[in-house]
Design a protein around this motif. Structure first.
Motif, PDB file in Angstrom:
ATOM      1  N   UNK A  27      18.512 -34.207   9.911  1.00  0.00           N
ATOM      2  CA  UNK A  27      18.566 -33.453   8.655  1.00  0.00           C
ATOM      3  C   UNK A  27      17.772 -32.172   8.880  1.00  0.00           C
ATOM      4  N   UNK A  28      18.497 -31.089   9.103  1.00  0.00           N
ATOM      5  CA  UNK A  28      17.826 -29.821   9.415  1.00  0.00           C
ATOM      6  C   UNK A  28      17.237 -29.199   8.155  1.00  0.00           C
ATOM      7  N   UNK A  60      21.614 -18.077   7.256  1.00  0.00           N
ATOM      8  CA  UNK A  60      21.925 -19.404   6.719  1.00  0.00           C
ATOM      9  C   UNK A  60      23.331 -19.841   7.150  1.00  0.00           C
ATOM     10  N   UNK A  61      24.292 -18.933   7.029  1.00  0.00           N
ATOM     11  CA  UNK A  61      25.656 -19.234   7.467  1.00  0.00           C
ATOM     12  C   UNK A  61      25.684 -19.592   8.949  1.00  0.00           C
ATOM     13  N   UNK A  62      25.028 -18.763   9.758  1.00  0.00           N
ATOM     14  CA  UNK A  62      25.058 -18.966  11.207  1.00  0.00           C
ATOM     15  C   UNK A  62      24.348 -20.249  11.613  1.00  0.00           C
ATOM     16  N   UNK A  63      23.220 -20.536  10.976  1.00  0.00           N
ATOM     17  CA  UNK A  63      22.495 -21.773  11.290  1.00  0.00           C
ATOM     18  C   UNK A  63      23.345 -22.998  10.964  1.00  0.00           C
ATOM     19  N   UNK A  70      28.918 -29.854   8.435  1.00  0.00           N
ATOM     20  CA  UNK A  70      30.304 -29.749   7.971  1.00  0.00           C
ATOM     21  C   UNK A  70      30.408 -29.470   6.471  1.00  0.00           C
ATOM     22  N   UNK A  71      29.553 -30.093   5.687  1.00  0.00           N
ATOM     23  CA  UNK A  71      29.628 -29.904   4.228  1.00  0.00           C
ATOM     24  C   UNK A  71      29.318 -28.461   3.845  1.00  0.00           C
ATOM     25  N   UNK A  72      28.221 -27.931   4.380  1.00  0.00           N
ATOM     26  CA  UNK A  72      27.863 -26.545   4.069  1.00  0.00           C
ATOM     27  C   UNK A  72      28.884 -25.558   4.638  1.00  0.00           C
ATOM     28  N   UNK A  74      32.050 -26.029   5.145  1.00  0.00           N
ATOM     29  CA  UNK A  74      33.254 -26.055   4.310  1.00  0.00           C
ATOM     30  C   UNK A  74      33.045 -25.222   3.053  1.00  0.00           C
ATOM     31  N   UNK A  75      31.862 -25.358   2.473  1.00  0.00           N
ATOM     32  CA  UNK A  75      31.534 -24.593   1.266  1.00  0.00           C
ATOM     33  C   UNK A  75      31.475 -23.094   1.558  1.00  0.00           C
ATOM     34  N   UNK A  76      31.029 -22.757   2.772  1.00  0.00           N
ATOM     35  CA  UNK A  76      30.893 -21.358   3.171  1.00  0.00           C
ATOM     36  C   UNK A  76      32.162 -20.800   3.821  1.00  0.00           C
ATOM     37  N   UNK A  77      33.213 -21.616   3.856  1.00  0.00           N
ATOM     38  CA  UNK A  77      34.496 -21.231   4.446  1.00  0.00           C
ATOM     39  C   UNK A  77      34.351 -20.893   5.939  1.00  0.00           C
ATOM     40  N   UNK A  78      33.640 -21.759   6.647  1.00  0.00           N
ATOM     41  CA  UNK A  78      33.446 -21.603   8.083  1.00  0.00           C
ATOM     42  C   UNK A  78      34.038 -22.814   8.795  1.00  0.00           C
ATOM     43  N   UNK A  79      34.844 -22.553   9.803  1.00  0.00           N
ATOM     44  CA  UNK A  79      35.469 -23.602  10.608  1.00  0.00           C
ATOM     45  C   UNK A  79      34.604 -23.844  11.844  1.00  0.00           C
ATOM     46  N   UNK A  80      33.990 -25.022  11.942  1.00  0.00           N
ATOM     47  CA  UNK A  80      33.057 -25.279  13.056  1.00  0.00           C
ATOM     48  C   UNK A  80      33.774 -25.378  14.397  1.00  0.00           C
ATOM     49  N   UNK A  81      35.100 -25.447  14.387  1.00  0.00           N
ATOM     50  CA  UNK A  81      35.844 -25.517  15.645  1.00  0.00           C
ATOM     51  C   UNK A  81      36.138 -24.148  16.245  1.00  0.00           C
TER      52      UNK A  81
END
Length: 220
Positions: A27-28, A60-63, A70-72, A74-81
């Protein structure tokens, strides 16, 4: 051997906790991450380095992207892939951030920071082998994408980075190999520089994370 505590990073004699381990899940804590980034930034770039308040949102987005929340994301419209395309004005801190953020996730495969202009200089010297060299499974962050010169080898011009981005797109589709980049250019300027075909691939290759166009030059 697998690092069972990747959230605890040692710098010299001091340990930095970026979060807590709870039931096999880290939990970061964003403020802890910021504190570590400030310290690591001073070690890498000198005592004048500091993270300023107006950059908190973008960091915050980049971290969240790098720790794969994944939850954050998705909320920030960022695809972790996908990879990251970090854009913003000259001197806003894009390169420093991409150099820094690698250190927050020591358990992940690192990427190499390569100035785009250096790649073109390599092409001018040894030709198309340079493009082939970036078509393998390594992770890269191409720095200052879009302001590099056109390549020229034995009298033939080549949009070197455009060709490399097409190769990296194929790698992404086939093997989920990520590519990152920083740029001073906006979407329209990138399309003018590389053409519609490459720009279309870039949309699938990258998450666009952008500094405000009014962000000041931190190098002054």
């Amino acid at each position: 051997m697998k690092n069972v505590s990747p959230h605890i990073i040692t710098e010299g004699k001091k340990q930095y906790h970026l979060g807590e381990l709870k039931v096999n899940e880290i939990i970061y804590d964003f403020d802890m991450m910021l504190a570590y980034l400030n310290t690591k930034g001073k070690l890498l770039f000198g005592e004048k380095f500091k993270i300023i308040e107006e950059d908190r949102e973008i960091i915050f987005k980049l971290c969240n992207y790098f720790i794969k929340d994944e939850a954050n994301c998705k909320r920030l419209d960022i695809d972790i892939n996908k990879g990251i395309l970090l854009s913003g004005p000259v001197g806003c801190g894009k390169t420093s951030l991409m150099k820094l953020l690698r250190y927050t996730v020591p358990h992940q495969k690192p990427y190499k920071m390569i100035p785009a202009r250096n790649i073109v200089f390599g092409f001018n010297h040894i030709g198309y082998k340079t493009i082939e060299d970036y078509g393998d499974g390594q992770y890269f962050c191409f720095d200052d994408l879009g302001v590099e010169p056109i390549g020229r080898h034995y009298g033939k011009d080549c949009n070197v980075m455009g060709e490399i981005l097409l190769s990296r797109y194929d790698l992404f589709l086939e093997n989920k190999i990520k590519t990152h980049a920083t740029t001073n250019l906006n979407a329209q300027e990138l399309e003018e520089r590389y053409g519609n075909r490459v720009r279309s691939r870039m949309r699938q290759l990258f998450n666009l994370v952008a500094f405000d166009k009014e962000s000041g030059d931190k190098r002054k």
